[in-house]
Design a protein around this motif. Structure first.
Motif, short mmCIF file in Angstrom:
data_model
loop_
_atom_site.label_atom_id
_atom_site.label_comp_id
_atom_site.label_asym_id
_atom_site.label_seq_id
_atom_site.Cartn_x
_atom_site.Cartn_y
_atom_site.Cartn_z
N ASN B 338 66.65 22.52 59.06
CA ASN B 338 65.54 23.38 58.98
C ASN B 338 66.65 23.96 57.20
N GLY B 339 66.79 23.56 56.86
CA GLY B 339 67.09 24.09 55.06
C GLY B 339 68.80 24.06 55.08
N VAL B 340 69.77 24.01 56.44
CA VAL B 340 70.94 23.95 55.88
C VAL B 340 71.76 23.06 55.01
N GLN B 341 72.13 23.64 54.07
CA GLN B 341 72.87 22.93 52.79
C GLN B 341 74.45 21.92 53.47
N LYS B 342 75.16 22.60 53.75
CA LYS B 342 76.52 22.33 53.84
C LYS B 342 76.38 21.77 55.56
N GLY B 343 76.66 21.16 56.19
CA GLY B 343 77.41 21.23 57.34
C GLY B 343 75.72 21.08 58.69
N GLY B 344 76.06 21.73 59.27
CA GLY B 344 75.10 22.01 60.27
C GLY B 344 75.32 21.00 61.33
N PHE B 345 74.39 20.84 62.12
CA PHE B 345 74.02 20.26 63.11
C PHE B 345 72.89 19.97 63.48
N LEU B 346 72.73 19.60 64.44
CA LEU B 346 70.66 18.96 65.62
C LEU B 346 71.66 19.52 66.47
N ILE B 347 70.28 19.95 67.95
CA ILE B 347 70.91 19.45 69.17
C ILE B 347 70.18 18.58 70.02
N GLU B 348 70.30 17.26 69.84
CA GLU B 348 69.01 16.31 70.82
C GLU B 348 69.90 15.79 72.79
N SER B 349 68.41 16.36 72.79
CA SER B 349 67.96 15.61 74.16
C SER B 349 68.97 13.79 74.52
N ILE B 350 69.72 14.00 75.00
CA ILE B 350 69.97 12.27 75.52
C ILE B 350 70.84 12.13 77.06
N PHE B 351 70.54 11.22 77.66
CA PHE B 351 71.34 10.90 78.51
C PHE B 351 72.11 9.38 78.75
N LEU B 352 72.74 9.39 79.30
CA LEU B 352 73.71 8.50 79.64
C LEU B 352 73.36 7.18 81.63
N PRO B 353 73.44 6.04 80.43
CA PRO B 353 73.59 5.57 82.00
C PRO B 353 74.89 5.35 82.98
N ILE B 354 74.87 4.86 83.69
CA ILE B 354 76.19 5.54 84.90
C ILE B 354 78.11 5.54 85.09
N PHE B 355 77.44 3.90 84.05
CA PHE B 355 79.13 3.77 83.45
C PHE B 355 79.65 4.53 81.79
N GLN B 356 79.17 4.72 81.51
CA GLN B 356 79.13 6.14 80.08
C GLN B 356 79.31 7.39 80.42
N MET B 357 78.50 7.62 81.27
CA MET B 357 79.10 9.19 81.20
C MET B 357 79.43 9.00 82.26
N ALA B 358 80.25 8.16 82.81
CA ALA B 358 81.87 8.34 83.22
C ALA B 358 82.72 7.82 82.44
N LEU B 359 82.31 7.72 81.42
CA LEU B 359 83.06 7.04 80.73
C LEU B 359 83.81 8.41 79.97
N ALA B 360 82.19 8.91 79.58
CA ALA B 360 82.64 10.01 78.78
C ALA B 360 82.91 12.09 79.95
N ILE B 361 83.05 11.61 81.11
CA ILE B 361 83.56 12.93 81.16
C ILE B 361 84.79 13.02 81.73
N PRO B 362 85.34 14.08 80.78
CA PRO B 362 86.51 13.66 80.78
C PRO B 362 87.98 14.32 81.16
N SER B 363 87.38 14.32 82.84
CA SER B 363 87.94 15.07 83.79
C SER B 363 88.76 13.65 84.36
N MET B 364 89.58 14.03 85.17
CA MET B 364 90.30 12.56 85.98
C MET B 364 90.41 13.05 87.78
N GLY B 365 90.59 12.01 88.54
CA GLY B 365 91.31 12.16 90.00
C GLY B 365 89.53 12.63 90.72
N LEU B 366 90.05 13.19 91.80
CA LEU B 366 88.91 13.94 92.52
C LEU B 366 87.94 14.78 91.23
#
Lengths: 210, 899
Positions: B338-366
C-alpha cells in the motif's frame, strides 16, 4: 592335472525395484564330517546385480584338498547386504565327477531362485520402512546442531528456561490424542499410515458432520 | 526412464520413480543445482527442458502426499529444517524452512504475492538490473504453471472472515481502512487423487499437503521433469552438499554426502558440472558459500527475516480457526503493497495446529492450560514486518550456520504498532480478550490495556516470541562487487559458472510472502543461463568419494566388495617395490602437488582402514595406523609391515603371487617371524599406486578374515603423516613464512596423526583491528583466546599465548598451511619446562593460590633429570623432535585449511 572351472550363473527372478538389490551370494561346498575339518568350504562369493543376476566362478583347487572329494556339492547362501544375516539357503546341487577327459573344462551351473521364496525374509530383515519411526532420533540429531549455533550467554536465562519447559510441555501434552479430544481439536483428517489404509477417504470430519 | 529420484530412505511405495542409493557415486552433468525448493526446482526443470543434463541435490528426503499424515509430531521432523529446531542464535526467533524435496513450497501456506512495484524500484536503485517487464513475464509464467488464483468466498474460513470483518470496521486516523483482500494461492488439481480439483481446506498446509492439491514444486516442476522422457534429470535426496570446489574462477564440482535420518553419513557423491547453482535458501546458501570459501566477507551479511508476532482474539462463539485454509486473507493497509516505502507490515490471517499453538502461547502452567482450553474460540492473525536487513549468517565451529539477528528500532516500532492495531481490531468485533506473543503482556483483558502491550514490545522486545518463515538476504544481488555477492544474473562475482539463486540474493526484505518472487527470479535466471550458455570441459575429479582408484575413502564393506570384484593386475607386481631410499628425497621418492593437494610417497605404501565410524574401525584408524615397505632381496620381493606409532613391531614378509580359492589370483604376503607367522595378507594390485588387501589369521588358505584395508602411494593432505608435514614445513621450496595479509581470514585446523587425520580441532581467525593484525583461536570449541604474532627469524611465523607452547605456521598454498603447536627447544627432559610452567603460571595467574601451588608440586616427581622420553610415545598425534644439539621439543602438528 585337470583344471575344472565352475561358473555358477544365477538369477533371482521377479525383481522389479531396487528394494531387493544387493544381496550377497556365497557359494559353499557341503563337506562331510569325516573330512579333516568340519567347516564347509567357501567356493566364492558375489553381489547381485540390479536385475537380480549374479555370477560366481571357482575352480577345483577351491575344494579338492582331500583325495575323496572329486567334485563339489554346491549350495548357495543368500545374505542381507546390510546385516549379513542369512536370508536363504538353497538345496545342495551335486555335480557329476566323471569329467577327466580334458585338461581344462568349464562347467556352467544355472541356478534360479524365485523372489517369492525370499521376499518376506528380506522385508523382515531390512530396516523398517515406517518413515515416522525414528523421529525422536531426527529431533535429537537436530538439537545437537542447535547447541552449536546458539549463544545463550547474551540472552535472558529465565526466558530460555521458559522456552525449554514450554517446548517439553507442548510435546508431551499437545501431541497426545487424548488432549486433542479434551479440547475439542479436530485433529488429523487421515490415518497415521495412509498407505496401509488405501481406502481412506479425503473428506473432512467437520464437513461430514454438517 | 532415466529420470529418477534417488535417496537412502526405504519406502514401500512412492508416487514418483524412486531408487535407493547403495554406493558412492561420481556423476558428470551439465548443471548441478543444490536445493530443490522454489528456485532450484524451477531452474532444474527449465534447464533440463532446454537440453541440459541436470542433477539436483536435496538435503531433505522425498515424501509424497501419501506420507504426509497431518500429525505435527511426525511431519515437522520429516519436512522442516532441523526438525523445526531452527532458531536465531539467541533463540528468540523460530525460523520455519522446508528441508525436503520441494523445499519450503511443500510446507508453506501457498500464499502468492507478486513482487511489489516499490520493491522492484528500490532494488533497481540498489543495482539490480531486472526490469518490471521481466518480473511480470516471469510471474505470469510461474503463476500459470502453479495455478495461482484468488481464493473463492467459500474458501475463506471463519478466522479469515473475522479478519475481513475486523478490517472493514476499523477506523485508522479517522478513516475506514481500504486495503484488505483475499489472498491468491497456488492450489489446483491433485496428481494423486483425480477427483480433487483444488484445495480440500483441511488446514494442514504447513505439514505438507496430503491431497497433492497444493501446487508445490514437488507436484509441479519436479513432477513434470521426472515424467518427461525427453530430458535428462536426476534428483538425489538425503544428500547434503559439503563443498563447492573451484579453481581460477571456475567452479568444477560439488562434494556431497548422503546423510540418514539419524544424522549419520552413509555414501558420498561427487558431481562434476559445467554450471553449479546454489538454491538452498537464505541461510543455507550463505553457509555453503562460507564453507567453500567463496564470496568473501559479504557472504552472510544483510539477512532479513520478516519476523512476525501474533495477536489472537478470544470470542464467545466457536471459531474453529484450524478448520479451513489458514492463510486466505490479508490487510495490506500498513505495508509495502500500500505504498509504504520503509518498514511497514501486513496483517495476515493465520492459524496453527495444536502443538504449534501450544508452543507459541508464551504463558506457563495453569494459565497456559486455561488458554489452550479455548483453542476453538480464537481468531488469529500475524503482523508480518518488513524488517531491516540487519541480520547475518556466520559459520559455527562445526560448520553450521549461526544466525545473528537483533530487531531494529524501526521493526520494533512496526511490531508495537501492528499488535496494537490488531488488538483493537479484535476488540472492535467483540473479542473478550486478546492473547499475544509477548511474555509480559500475553493476555489483554480490555481495550484500555492495549497501551501496556505497546509499551511491553517497545521496552522489552526480547520478550516477544517471534516466528519467521521468510528468511531473505545474505548473498546480496547488485552490480557493486564490493558490496554484493552476486550480479543481476545471480552469478557469483569472480566466477564464470557459479550462481546463487534463491531468497538469499534479495537486497532487502520483500515485504510480502516471497515464494512467487523466488520462483520468478529462478525463471528469469534460467532463461539467462540458457541464453548465455557456454560449453566447457567437465572436471574429472573424483572428490572424496569411494572409488577403486582411491579406496582410502571407502567403507570397510566397500573395500571388501571391491576386493571381490577387481582383478589383481599381474603386470604390476613390480610396482609393489618401493624406493631404495627409506628417507624422503623430495622430487624423487616424495612429491607434493599444490594443485591437487596430494602427496606422492614411494618410501612405503601407506595403509588405510575403512572410513566407517564404528568403534573398532575408528580404534584401528587412530591407533593401528601402518605402512608396508617392499624391496628386492634374495631374488624375491620382501617386505615389512610397520605400525606408525611404535618402533617395536616390524613384521617381515615375503610377497608372491598365488591362486587362492575364493579369491582368484592374488599376492600372498607370508609373514616370517613369530607371532606374525600365524597371519597372512592377500593383496590385489589395482594400479601402480593402489592396492586392496585383506588380513587373515590362521593357516594360509583357511584363515579367518580379520579386516579389509587399502594401501596407496598417493594420498590427499587429509591423510598427511607427521613426516610429510615436517617435509613441507622445513622446505623453503614447498612452503614459506606467511605475511600477515596472506593469513587474513578464517582457518580450520586439523591435528595430523600418522594413522589418520583428526576431525576439526581448532579454528584460527586473522583479522585487522585498529590497523593491526589480530589473531583469535578457538580450540575444541572450548578454549578461546588471542595470540601475539612474533617473527623470531626469517623463516618462522610464530604465535604466542600465555602457555608453555607456541604456534609456528608455514604457508604451502594460499588455501593450505601447516603448523606446529610446540614447546621451546630444551636440553632438559621434555616434560620439565611444561611442568615448570604449569607450576609457575597457572596457580598464580588463574587461581592465585600459593597453597594450590604447593599441592601441585608433586608434579616435579614426574620428570627425572637425564632421562629422555623415546622419540615416539605411541601417541598418534604427538610430535617429538630432536635437533643436532640433542635438544628436544614436544607438541602437536596440524594442517590449516582456509574456510
Amino acid at each position: 592335472m585337470c583344471v575344472t572351472i565352475y561358473s555358477i550363473k544365477g538369477e533371482i527372478t521377479g525383481i522389479k525395484t531396487d528394494f531387493f538389490t544387493k544381496l550377497k551370494i556365497q557359494a559353499m561346498d557341503s563337506d562331510q564330517q569325516f573330512f579333516e575339518d568340519y567347516n564347509d568350504d567357501l567356493l566364492g562369493s558375489a553381489w547381485t546385480n540390479s536385475d537380480g543376476s549374479f555370477k560366481i566362478t571357482f575352480d577345483n583347487s577351491t575344494f579338492s584338498d582331500n583325495w575323496l572329494e572329486k567334485s563339489p556339492e554346491i549350495y548357495l547362501i543368500l545374505r542381507s547386504s546390510e546385516t549379513g544375516q542369512i536370508i536363504y539357503k538353497t538345496e545342495v546341487i551335486k555335480i557329476d565327477a566323471n569329467r577327466k577327459n580334458k585338461t581344462t573344462e568349464v562347467i556352467e551351473i544355472p541356478i534360479t531362485i524365485p523372489l517369492d521364496l525370499i521376499e518376506n525374509k528380506i522385508r523382515l530383515l531390512s530396516t523398517s520402512t515406517d518413515i515416522y519411526s525414528n523421529n525422536s532420533q531426527r529431533i535429537l540429531s537436530a538439537f545437537s546442531s542447535l547447541g552449536d549455533v546458539t549463544t545463550l550467554n547474551n540472552s535472558n536465562a529465565a526466558r530460555n528456561f521458559q522456552l525449554l519447559t514450554s517446548s517439553i510441555n507442548a510435546w508431551v501434552n499437545y501431541t497426545n490424542e487424548s488432549t486433542w479430544k479434551r479440547i475439542g481439536y479436530d485433529g488429523p483428517q487421515v490415518p497415521r499410515y495412509p498407505l496401509k489404509s488405501p481406502d481412506h477417504n479425503h473428506r473432512l470430519t467437520w464437513e461430514l458432520t454438517q | 526412464m532415466t529420470n529418477c529420484i534417488y535417496g537412502i530412505e526405504k519406502f514401500e511405495h512412492r508416487t514418483e520413480n524412486y531408487k535407493l542409493i547403495n554406493s558412492d557415486i561420481v556423476c558428470d552433468v551439465d548443471v548441478c543445482i543444490i536445493g530443490s525448493g522454489a528456485a532450484g526446482a524451477i531452474l532444474g526443470t527449465k534447464l533440463a527442458e532446454s537440453g541440459k543434463s541436470v542433477v539436483i541435490l536435496e538435503k531433505g528426503g522425498y515424501y509424497d502426499g501419501e506420507s504426509m499424515n497431518q500429525r505435527e509430531a511426525d511431519m515437522i521432523p520429516l519436512l522442516w529444517k532441523n526438525a523445526g529446531a531452527n532458531f536465531t542464535s539467541n533463540l528468540r526467533i523460530a525460523i520455519a524452512q522446508g528441508s525436503c524435496l520441494g523445499g519450503s513450497t511443500v510446507i508453506n501456506d501457498a500464499v502468492c504475492f507478486r513482487i511489489p512495484q516499490i520493491v522492484i524500484e528500490q532494488w533497481q536503485r540498489m543495482g539490480v538490473v531486472i526490469t518490471t517487464d521481466e518480473w511480470d513475464k516471469a510471474n505470469d509464467e510461474v503463476s500459470e504453471r502453479i495455478n495461482v488464483k484468488e481464493v473463492t468466498e467459500d474458501e475463506l474460513n471463519t478466522n479469515a472472515k473475522k479478519l475481513r470483518e475486523a478490517c472493514g470496521k476499523f477506523l485508522y486516523q479517522g478513516n475506514l481502512i481500504q486495503h484488505h483482500y483475499k489472498n491468491r494461492r497456488n492450489c489446483g488439481p491433485s496428481i494423486s487423487d483425480k477427483s480433487l480439483k483444488s484445495c480440500v481446506k483441511c488446514g494442514f498446509c504447513h505439514l505438507g499437503c496430503h491431497y497433492d492439491t497444493k501446487q508445490s514444486m514437488l507436484v509441479t516442476y519436479i513432477h513434470d521433469a521426472l515424467v518427461n522422457e525427453k530430458i535428462n534429470y536426476k534428483v538425489y535426496c538425503n544428500c547434503r552438499a559439503d563443498l563447492i570446489t573451484s579453481e581460477n574462477g571456475i567452479a568444477d564440482g560439488v562434494n556431497a554426502t548422503f546423510v540418514d535420518s539419524n544424522g549419520l553419513e552413509t555414501y558420498r557423491i561427487r558431481i562434476n558440472a559445467k554450471v553449479i547453482i546454489v538454491s538452498t535458501g537464505a541461510i543455507a546458501s550463505s553457509n555453503l558459500l562460507q564453507k567453500s570459501n567463496i564470496g568473501g566477507n559479504n557472504v552472510g551479511m544483510g539477512l532479513a527475516l520478516h519476523p512476525a508476532p501474533f495477536v489472537m482474539g478470544l470470542f464467545d462463539e466457536e471459531i474453529h480457526g484450524n478448520r479451513g485454509i489458514p492463510m486466505s486473507y490479508t490487510c495490506h493497509e500498513f505495508g509495502v503493497t500500500n505504498g509504504v516505502q520503509k518498514g511497514g507490515f501486513l496483517i495476515e490471517s493465520i492459524f496453527l495446529p495444536i502443538f504449534q499453538m501450544a508452543l507459541a502461547i508464551p504463558s506457563m502452567g495453569l494459565d497456559h492450560k486455561r488458554m489452550m482450553q479455548n483453542y476453538n474460540r480464537y481468531t488469529m492473525a500475524g503482523i508480518m514486518s518488513r524488517d531491516d536487513s540487519v541480520g547475518k549468517v556466520l559459520i559455527s565451529y562445526n560448520g553450521n550456520p549461526k544466525v545473528i539477528y537483533n530487531l531494529s528500532e524501526q521493526t520494533i516500532e512496526d511490531m508495537a504498532r501492528g499488535m496494537s492495531i490488531l488488538s483493537r481490531m479484535w476488540f472492535n468485533i467483540g473479542a473478550k480478550a486478546i492473547i499475544t506473543s509477548h511474555i509480559d503482556a500475553y493476555e489483554i483483558g480490555t481495550k484500555a490495556d492495549i497501551p501496556k502491550l505497546k509499551d511491553a514490545v517497545r521496552n522489552n522486545p526480547d520478550g516477544l516470541m517471534l516466528g519467521s518463515a521468510h528468511p531473505q538476504g545474505g548473498n546480496r544481488m547488485g552490480e557493486n562487487e564490493n558490496e554484493c555477492v552476486v550480479d543481476s544474473n545471480c552469478k557469483v562475482f569472480g566466477f564464470d559458472n557459479l550462481y546463487v539463486c534463491d531468497a538469499s540474493v534479495f537486497p532487502t526484505a520483500l515485504g510480502v510472502n516471497p515464494q512467487l518472487t523466488v520462483m520468478a527470479l529462478a525463471t528469469i535466471t534460467a532463461n539467462k543461463i540458457i541464453k548465455n550458455w557456454k560449453s566447457q570441459d567437465i572436471s574429472k575429479s573424483l572428490g572424496n568419494i569411494c572409488h577403486i582408484t582411491q579406496p582410502r575413502y571407502c567403507k570397510t564393506e566397500q573395500i571388501s566388495e571391491q576386493f571381490a570384484v577387481v582383478d589383481h593386475n599381474e603386470k604390476l607386481l613390480q610396482s609393489l617395490v618401493n624406493s631404495d631410499e627409506d628417507k624422503i628425497i623430495v622430487g624423487k621418492n616424495w612429491k607434493f602437488n599444490p594443485k591437487t593437494l596430494q602427496i606422492y610417497n614411494n618410501i612405503y605404501w601407506k595403509g588405510f582402514y575403512g572410513r566407517d565410524v564404528d568403534a573398532i574401525t575408528t580404534a584401528l584408524r587412530y591407533f593401528g595406523g601402518f605402512y608396508k615397505r617392499f624391496g628386492y632381496k634374495n631374488n624375491r620381493i620382501e617386505g615389512v609391515t610397520h605400525p606408525f606409532e611404535t618402533q617395536v613391531i616390524n613384521a617381515k614378509s615375503i610377497a608372491s603371487e598365488k591362486q587362492v580359492p575364493g579369491y582368484g589370483k592374488v599376492v600372498h604376503l607370508e609373514y616370517q617371524d613369530f607371532p606374525f607367522s600365524n597371519a597372512y595378507d592377500l593383496l590385489k594390485i589395482v594400479d601402480e599406486n593402489t592396492i586392496l588387501g585383506k588380513a587373515f589369521l590362521g593357516q594360509f588358505g583357511r584363515g579367518r578374515e580379520l579386516f579389509s584395508f587399502s594401501m596407496s602411494k598417493i594420498y590427499d593432505v587429509d591423510f598427511l603423516t607427521k613426516q610429510d608435514l615436517l617435509t613441507l614445513f622445513n622446505s623453503d621450496e614447498l612452503s614459506h613464512k606467511p605475511n600477515e595479509k596472506e593469513l587474513i581470514g578464517k582457518w580450520e585446523g586439523m591435528l595430523v596423526s600418522d594413522s589418520s587425520l583428526s576431525p576439526r580441532s581448532q579454528m584460527f581467525y586473522f583479522d585487522y583491528e585498529d590497523g593491526e593484525i589480530d589473531m583469535r583461536y578457538s580450540f575444541a570449541n572450548m578454549l578461546h583466546g588471542r595470540s601475539d604474532i612474533t617473527i623470531t627469524d626469517n623463516s618462522i611465523f610464530r604465535l604466542d599465548d600465555q602457555t608453555p607452547f607456541h604456534d609456528e605456521i608455514r604457508m604451502v598454498t594460499p588455501e593450505f598451511a601447516v603448523g606446529l603447536w610446540i614447546s621451546e627447544w630444551s636440553s632438559r627432559n621434555i616434560l620439565e619446562p611444561i611442568i615448570q610452567d604449569l607450576l609457575r603460571y597457572y596457580p598464580i595467574k588463574i587461581l592465585n593460590s600459593d597453597s594450590l601451588k604447593d599441592k601441585l608440586s608433586f608434579l616435579k616427581n614426574f620428570y627425572l633429570p637425564g632421562i629422555r622420553l623415546p622419540k615416539e610415545l605411541g601417541l598418534s598425534f604427538l610430535q617429538v623432535e630432536e635437533n643436532e644439539q640433542k635438544e628436544t621439543r614436544i607438541g602437536l602438528s596440524y594442517i590449516l585449511m582456509r574456510i
